[in-house]
Design an enzyme around this catalytic site. Structure first.
Site, PDB file in Angstrom:
ATOM      1  CG  ASN A  42      -0.372  -0.247   2.517  1.00  0.00           C
ATOM      2  OD1 ASN A  42       0.662  -0.873   2.633  1.00  0.00           O
ATOM      3  ND2 ASN A  42      -1.025   0.238   3.556  1.00  0.00           N
ATOM      4  CD  GLU A  44      -1.608   4.730   4.478  1.00  0.00           C
ATOM      5  OE1 GLU A  44      -1.147   5.580   5.265  1.00  0.00           O
ATOM      6  OE2 GLU A  44      -2.295   3.756   4.848  1.00  0.00           O
ATOM      7  CD  GLU A  55      -5.285  -6.049  -1.363  1.00  0.00           C
ATOM      8  OE1 GLU A  55      -4.656  -4.988  -1.144  1.00  0.00           O
ATOM      9  OE2 GLU A  55      -6.275  -6.385  -0.695  1.00  0.00           O
ATOM     10  CB  CYS A  87     -10.604  -2.838   0.594  1.00  0.00           C
ATOM     11  SG  CYS A  87     -10.039  -2.113  -0.950  1.00  0.00           S
TER      12      CYS A  87
HETATM   13  N1  THU Z   1      -5.248  -1.655   2.474  1.00  0.00           N
HETATM   14  C1  THU Z   1      -4.685  -2.446   1.524  1.00  0.00           C
HETATM   15  O1  THU Z   1      -3.552  -2.207   1.089  1.00  0.00           O
HETATM   16  N2  THU Z   1      -5.414  -3.479   1.025  1.00  0.00           N
HETATM   17  C2  THU Z   1      -6.675  -3.772   1.433  1.00  0.00           C
HETATM   18  O2  THU Z   1      -7.345  -4.559   0.792  1.00  0.00           O
HETATM   19  C3  THU Z   1      -7.196  -3.171   2.659  1.00  0.00           C
HETATM   20  C4  THU Z   1      -6.583  -1.858   3.009  1.00  0.00           C
HETATM   21  C5  THU Z   1      -4.492  -0.505   2.975  1.00  0.00           C
HETATM   22  C6  THU Z   1      -5.046   0.825   2.548  1.00  0.00           C
HETATM   23  C7  THU Z   1      -4.502   1.732   3.621  1.00  0.00           C
HETATM   24  O3  THU Z   1      -3.203   2.148   3.240  1.00  0.00           O
HETATM   25  C8  THU Z   1      -4.393   0.856   4.839  1.00  0.00           C
HETATM   26  O4  THU Z   1      -4.486  -0.487   4.381  1.00  0.00           O
HETATM   27  C9  THU Z   1      -5.470   1.092   5.879  1.00  0.00           C
HETATM   28  O5  THU Z   1      -6.735   1.052   5.301  1.00  0.00           O
END
Ligand code: THU
Length: 131
Positions: A42, A44, A55, A87
């Site tokens: 991830n 941000e 993903e 998610c």
């Molecule tokens: N996150 C993911 O990378 N994948 C998911 O399927 C769920 C959430 C990340 C997004 C964000 O950077 C952090 O987790 C908290 O939501």
């Protein structure tokens, strides 16, 4: 590639995660039929809504390198007590290319839960629905 090796690649991606806002690192590794693997984490952003999940990072890396219809297994892992479930946005993006994708979902304890995308996203909306 063995499942365990794919899962370990996903765990290694936790160190690459850029998550100064959520402090919730996520790692992913996407295996293709030819044996190639695309990893992701991830990433941000100060404009929070611009963040991308692990993903989808892995998926867009793969698609941008020419892969579309040969996805075999996706490992997605987190540092949380519960499994790091993909998610809704990630489920939808994955459904575009691999509605029956095999998923290996990991938690902090390195337990791995095996499932499939169509289990997590039943009756998903995809390209076929636009016909
Ligand atoms: N996150 C993911 O990378 N994948 C998911 O399927 C769920 C959430 C990340 C997004 C964000 O950077 C952090 O987790 C908290 O939501």
């Amino acid at each position: 590639m063995e499942d365990q090796a794919l899962v370990e690649l996903a765990y290694a991606m936790l160190e690459k995660s850029y998550c100064p806002y959520s402090h919730f690192p996520v790692g992913a590794a996407l295996l293709c039929a030819d044996g190639s693997v695309f990893t992701g984490c991830n990433v941000e952003n100060a404009a929070y809504g611009s963040a991308i999940c692990a993903e989808r990072t892995a998926l867009v890396k793969a698609v941008s390198e020419g892969h579309r219809d040969d996805f075999v297994t996706l490992a997605v892992v987190g540092n949380s007590e519960d499994y790091c479930w993909p998610c809704g946005a990630c489920r939808q993006m994955l459904n575009e290319f691999a509605p029956h994708l095999r998923l290996l979902v990991g938690n902090r304890a390195h337990d791995v839960y095996e499932t499939t995308l169509d289990t997590l996203l039943p009756h998903g909306f995809g390209p076929k629905n636009l016909n």
